[in-house]
Scaffold this motif. Structure first.
Motif, mmCIF file in Angstrom:
data_model
loop_
_atom_site.group_PDB
_atom_site.id
_atom_site.type_symbol
_atom_site.label_atom_id
_atom_site.label_comp_id
_atom_site.label_asym_id
_atom_site.label_seq_id
_atom_site.Cartn_x
_atom_site.Cartn_y
_atom_site.Cartn_z
ATOM 1 N N ASP A 23 67.228 14.224 62.286
ATOM 2 C CA ASP A 23 68.558 14.836 62.251
ATOM 3 C C ASP A 23 69.275 14.811 63.595
ATOM 4 N N THR A 24 68.739 14.084 64.573
ATOM 5 C CA THR A 24 69.391 13.967 65.879
ATOM 6 C C THR A 24 70.702 13.206 65.718
ATOM 7 N N THR A 36 73.284 10.341 62.015
ATOM 8 C CA THR A 36 72.044 10.834 62.614
ATOM 9 C C THR A 36 71.074 9.659 62.675
ATOM 10 N N SER A 86 70.299 8.733 59.208
ATOM 11 C CA SER A 86 71.350 8.295 58.278
ATOM 12 C C SER A 86 72.213 7.141 58.765
ATOM 13 N N ASP A 130 71.497 15.641 71.066
ATOM 14 C CA ASP A 130 72.044 16.858 70.472
ATOM 15 C C ASP A 130 73.418 17.228 71.017
#
Length: 91
Positions: free
Chosen positions: A39-40, A59, A62, A82
């Motif tokens: 999810d970074t 991310t 994704s 982040d």
């Protein structure tokens, strides 16, 4: 590439920027996924500072789906970290 040590939640401080091209993205992502959670946030910036500049947000988990079949410029910037999270910087 030495990217530091993760915190207790597996997060690495800072943002890494790569100047690369599409062919390298497929080989770069597995290395980054070993060091950063899926999810970074990431951003791909093509044609930076030109009228045709385009930014694609996603991310690590994704970004290939977000890109789909979209053609990227031969050279582009790939940001990972982040600091790119919504609200952490200006979009």
């Amino acid at each position: 590439i030495e990217m530091g040590s993760p915190d207790a939640n597996g997060r690495l401080a800072g943002t890494v920027v790569f100047f690369t091209h599409r062919r390298k993205l497929d080989s770069l992502l597995p290395t980054l996924r070993e060091r950063y959670p899926a999810d970074t946030p990431v951003a791909i910036v093509g044609d930076a500072s030109y009228p045709a500049e385009k930014v694609v947000w996603g991310t690590l988990g994704s970004i290939l789906d977000v890109l789909g079949e979209e053609e990227l410029p031969h050279l582009y910037l790939f940001y990972v970290g982040d600091s790119l999270a919504e609200g952490a910087c200006c979009r």
